[in-house]
Design a protein around this motif. Structure first.
Motif, PDB file in Angstrom:
ATOM      1  N   HIS A 163     -13.297   1.238  -7.219  1.00  0.00           N
ATOM      2  CA  HIS A 163     -14.536   1.922  -6.842  1.00  0.00           C
ATOM      3  C   HIS A 163     -14.768   1.898  -5.333  1.00  0.00           C
ATOM      4  CE1 HIS A 163     -16.434  -2.044  -6.402  1.00  0.00           C
ATOM      5  NE2 HIS A 163     -15.853  -2.352  -7.540  1.00  0.00           N
ATOM      6  N   ALA A 164     -13.725   1.595  -4.579  1.00  0.00           N
ATOM      7  CA  ALA A 164     -13.899   1.473  -3.134  1.00  0.00           C
ATOM      8  C   ALA A 164     -12.597   1.779  -2.410  1.00  0.00           C
ATOM      9  CB  ALA A 164     -14.371   0.062  -2.792  1.00  0.00           C
ATOM     10  N   ARG A 165     -12.710   1.991  -1.112  1.00  0.00           N
ATOM     11  CA  ARG A 165     -11.538   2.235  -0.268  1.00  0.00           C
ATOM     12  C   ARG A 165     -11.728   1.480   1.040  1.00  0.00           C
ATOM     13  NH1 ARG A 165     -14.912   6.240  -0.822  1.00  0.00           N
ATOM     14  NH2 ARG A 165     -15.705   7.432   0.938  1.00  0.00           N
ATOM     15  N   ILE A 198      -9.533  -6.235  11.910  1.00  0.00           N
ATOM     16  CA  ILE A 198     -10.800  -5.817  11.303  1.00  0.00           C
ATOM     17  C   ILE A 198     -10.500  -4.941  10.094  1.00  0.00           C
ATOM     18  CG2 ILE A 198     -11.151  -3.662  12.594  1.00  0.00           C
ATOM     19  CD1 ILE A 198     -14.149  -4.546  12.898  1.00  0.00           C
ATOM     20  N   SER A 199     -11.469  -4.855   9.201  1.00  0.00           N
ATOM     21  CA  SER A 199     -11.423  -3.902   8.086  1.00  0.00           C
ATOM     22  C   SER A 199     -12.664  -3.030   8.155  1.00  0.00           C
ATOM     23  CB  SER A 199     -11.399  -4.635   6.734  1.00  0.00           C
ATOM     24  OG  SER A 199     -12.648  -5.277   6.488  1.00  0.00           O
ATOM     25  N   ALA A 200     -12.568  -1.852   7.577  1.00  0.00           N
ATOM     26  CA  ALA A 200     -13.737  -1.006   7.324  1.00  0.00           C
ATOM     27  C   ALA A 200     -13.599  -0.528   5.894  1.00  0.00           C
ATOM     28  CB  ALA A 200     -13.789   0.177   8.289  1.00  0.00           C
ATOM     29  N   GLN A 201     -14.725  -0.464   5.171  1.00  0.00           N
ATOM     30  CA  GLN A 201     -14.645  -0.129   3.766  1.00  0.00           C
ATOM     31  C   GLN A 201     -15.874   0.642   3.305  1.00  0.00           C
ATOM     32  OE1 GLN A 201     -13.932  -3.417   4.797  1.00  0.00           O
ATOM     33  NE2 GLN A 201     -15.762  -4.557   4.315  1.00  0.00           N
ATOM     34  N   VAL A 202     -15.637   1.466   2.300  1.00  0.00           N
ATOM     35  CA  VAL A 202     -16.695   2.227   1.648  1.00  0.00           C
ATOM     36  C   VAL A 202     -16.605   1.902   0.165  1.00  0.00           C
ATOM     37  CG1 VAL A 202     -17.583   4.522   1.097  1.00  0.00           C
ATOM     38  CG2 VAL A 202     -16.612   4.067   3.368  1.00  0.00           C
ATOM     39  N   ASP A 203     -17.692   1.392  -0.374  1.00  0.00           N
ATOM     40  CA  ASP A 203     -17.760   0.981  -1.769  1.00  0.00           C
ATOM     41  C   ASP A 203     -18.732   1.919  -2.492  1.00  0.00           C
ATOM     42  OD1 ASP A 203     -18.326  -0.281  -4.224  1.00  0.00           O
ATOM     43  OD2 ASP A 203     -18.106  -2.281  -3.351  1.00  0.00           O
ATOM     44  N   PRO A 214      -9.390  -5.393  -8.321  1.00  0.00           N
ATOM     45  CA  PRO A 214     -10.092  -4.318  -9.020  1.00  0.00           C
ATOM     46  C   PRO A 214     -11.194  -3.662  -8.184  1.00  0.00           C
ATOM     47  CG  PRO A 214     -10.529  -6.444 -10.056  1.00  0.00           C
ATOM     48  CD  PRO A 214      -9.504  -6.674  -8.994  1.00  0.00           C
ATOM     49  N   TRP A 215     -11.590  -4.265  -7.081  1.00  0.00           N
ATOM     50  CA  TRP A 215     -12.576  -3.675  -6.176  1.00  0.00           C
ATOM     51  C   TRP A 215     -12.128  -2.282  -5.750  1.00  0.00           C
ATOM     52  CZ3 TRP A 215     -12.126  -2.308  -0.967  1.00  0.00           C
ATOM     53  CH2 TRP A 215     -13.319  -2.055  -0.286  1.00  0.00           C
ATOM     54  N   ILE A 249      -6.719  -7.814  -0.401  1.00  0.00           N
ATOM     55  CA  ILE A 249      -6.601  -6.592   0.401  1.00  0.00           C
ATOM     56  C   ILE A 249      -5.597  -5.586  -0.169  1.00  0.00           C
ATOM     57  CG2 ILE A 249      -7.331  -7.753   2.518  1.00  0.00           C
ATOM     58  CD1 ILE A 249      -4.388  -7.785   3.420  1.00  0.00           C
ATOM     59  N   THR A 250      -5.098  -5.849  -1.373  1.00  0.00           N
ATOM     60  CA  THR A 250      -4.055  -4.996  -1.954  1.00  0.00           C
ATOM     61  C   THR A 250      -4.564  -4.210  -3.153  1.00  0.00           C
ATOM     62  OG1 THR A 250      -2.372  -6.563  -1.213  1.00  0.00           O
ATOM     63  CG2 THR A 250      -1.719  -4.995  -2.916  1.00  0.00           C
TER      64      THR A 250
END
Length: 143
Positions: A56-58, A74-79, A52-53, A46-47
């Motif tokens: 290209h993502a947040r 919870i998490s929310a992410q855009v890749d 390296p994710w 998560i850091t």
């Protein structure tokens, strides 16, 4: 369940990240089938800068608290790679753990709101953080 108000807040500090990671141990401590991950690996996942994710993502992480005690996460992410290969508007969520239904519903609503603000029109989950990590959700007892 307490009648105290529920507070959903973003993870912002090192202490928040620790609480986010440690919450799983509170949820599953009495489950004999749970095999805990290494905490250092979850922190690395998560850091930004360690995973390296994030190139290209947040992502945004949240904690749900009641009476100063964590009752959900919870998490929310855009890749960008998901957007490129699966189509525009696909956001994701994950790391969902909650001690009660109110916390779960509020966390999902918060993640959906963040995804909408990022221009997403659909939400897939759970993915922690990507499909290559921990996809899936257990909704009933494990036999």
């Amino acid at each position: 369940m307490s009648t105290a108000p529920l507070n959903i807040r973003p993870v912002q500090t090192k202490a928040d990240k620790k609480a986010f990671v440690d919450f799983a141990w509170d949820v599953y401590k009495d489950d004999p089938h749970w095999v805990p991950p290494l905490k250092d690996e979850v922190h690395g996942l998560i850091t930004p800068g360690k995973n390296p994710w994030f190139e290209h993502a947040r992502a945004q992480l949240w904690l749900a608290e009641r009476d100063g005690k964590v009752v959900g996460r919870i998490s929310a992410q855009v890749d960008d790679l998901v957007l490129e290969h699966m189509g525009a508007g696909i956001g994701q969520w994950g790391f969902l753990d909650a001690l009660d239904q109110e916390a779960a519903r509020s966390l999902i609503a918060t993640a959906e709101e963040w995804l909408r603000a990022q221009g997403m029109t659909r939400a897939l989950g759970p993915f922690s953080l990507s499909i290559w990590d921990e996809p899936g959700l257990e909704i009933e007892g494990f036999d």
